[in-house]
Design a protein around this motif. Structure first.
Motif, short mmCIF file in Angstrom:
data_model
loop_
_atom_site.label_atom_id
_atom_site.label_comp_id
_atom_site.label_asym_id
_atom_site.label_seq_id
_atom_site.Cartn_x
_atom_site.Cartn_y
_atom_site.Cartn_z
N VAL A 19 0.84 -1.20 0.00
CA VAL A 19 0.00 0.00 0.00
C VAL A 19 0.87 1.25 0.00
O VAL A 19 0.64 2.19 -0.78
N VAL A 20 1.88 1.27 0.86
CA VAL A 20 2.76 2.44 0.94
C VAL A 20 3.49 2.66 -0.37
O VAL A 20 3.55 3.78 -0.89
N ILE A 21 4.02 1.59 -0.95
CA ILE A 21 4.72 1.72 -2.23
C ILE A 21 3.77 2.21 -3.32
O ILE A 21 4.11 3.08 -4.11
N GLY A 22 2.57 1.66 -3.34
CA GLY A 22 1.58 2.10 -4.32
C GLY A 22 1.24 3.57 -4.18
O GLY A 22 1.12 4.29 -5.16
N LEU A 23 1.09 4.01 -2.95
CA LEU A 23 0.78 5.42 -2.72
C LEU A 23 1.96 6.32 -3.09
O LEU A 23 1.78 7.41 -3.64
N LEU A 24 3.16 5.86 -2.79
CA LEU A 24 4.34 6.67 -3.11
C LEU A 24 4.59 6.76 -4.61
O LEU A 24 5.16 7.74 -5.09
N MET A 25 4.18 5.76 -5.35
CA MET A 25 4.38 5.75 -6.80
C MET A 25 3.28 6.50 -7.55
O MET A 25 3.41 6.78 -8.73
N LYS A 31 1.96 16.21 -0.44
CA LYS A 31 1.04 16.51 0.66
C LYS A 31 -0.16 15.58 0.62
O LYS A 31 -0.57 15.03 1.65
N ASP A 32 -0.71 15.38 -0.57
CA ASP A 32 -1.87 14.49 -0.73
C ASP A 32 -1.48 13.04 -0.42
O ASP A 32 -2.24 12.31 0.21
N THR A 33 -0.30 12.65 -0.89
CA THR A 33 0.16 11.29 -0.66
C THR A 33 0.37 11.03 0.83
O THR A 33 -0.04 9.99 1.35
N ARG A 34 0.99 11.96 1.52
CA ARG A 34 1.21 11.81 2.96
C ARG A 34 -0.12 11.72 3.71
O ARG A 34 -0.27 10.94 4.65
N LYS A 35 -1.10 12.51 3.28
CA LYS A 35 -2.42 12.46 3.92
C LYS A 35 -3.06 11.09 3.70
O LYS A 35 -3.63 10.52 4.62
N ILE A 37 -1.50 8.26 3.16
CA ILE A 37 -0.77 7.28 3.98
C ILE A 37 -1.23 7.37 5.44
O ILE A 37 -1.49 6.35 6.08
N LYS A 38 -1.35 8.59 5.95
CA LYS A 38 -1.79 8.79 7.32
C LYS A 38 -3.20 8.23 7.53
O LYS A 38 -3.46 7.53 8.52
N ASP A 39 -4.11 8.54 6.60
CA ASP A 39 -5.49 8.06 6.71
C ASP A 39 -5.55 6.54 6.64
O ASP A 39 -6.27 5.89 7.41
N THR A 40 -4.79 5.96 5.71
CA THR A 40 -4.78 4.51 5.54
C THR A 40 -4.21 3.83 6.79
O THR A 40 -4.76 2.84 7.27
#
Length: 89
Positions: A19-25, A31-35, A37-40
Motif C-alpha cells: 500500500v505504501v509503495i503504491g501510494l508513493l508511486m 502533501k496528498d500522498t502523505r495524507k 498514507i496517514k489516513d490509511t
C-alpha cells in the motif's frame, strides 16, 4: 510465537508495504500522498484494534467456558467418587 502468528504478521507487513509503495508511486502531490498514507494507517490501526479486541473477547469466552466445564467435570467426578465410597461402606 507460533507459525500462524508469524504468517499473519508477514502477510500484514507485506500488504502494508504494498500500500505504501503504491501510494508513493502514484502521481500526486506529496502533501496528498502523505495524507492518504496517514489516513490509511489510521484505518488499519482501527481495524487491527477491533480484530485484537474480538480475538481477546473470544479467548476470554473460551477460557470462561473451559473453566465452567472443568467445574462441572470436577463436580461430576466428586459425585461418582462419593457413590463409589457409599457402595463400599
Amino acid at each position: 510465537m507460533s507459525t500462524k502468528s508469524k504468517l499473519l504478521i508477514g502477510i500484514l507487513g507485506a500488504a502494508a508495504a504494498g500500500v505504501v509503495i503504491g501510494l508513493l508511486m502514484a502521481p500526486e502531490k506529496g502533501k496528498d500522498t502523505r495524507k492518504k498514507i496517514k489516513d490509511t494507517a489510521g484505518d488499519w490501526a482501527d481495524s487491527l484494534t477491533g480484530l485484537w479486541q474480538k480475538g481477546r473477547d473470544a479467548a476470554e469466552g473460551a477460557y470462561s467456558d473451559a473453566k465452567d466445564k472443568m467445574k462441572q467435570t470436577k463436580s461430576s467426578a466428586e459425585d461418582k467418587a462419593n457413590k463409589v465410597k457409599e457402595n463400599f461402606s
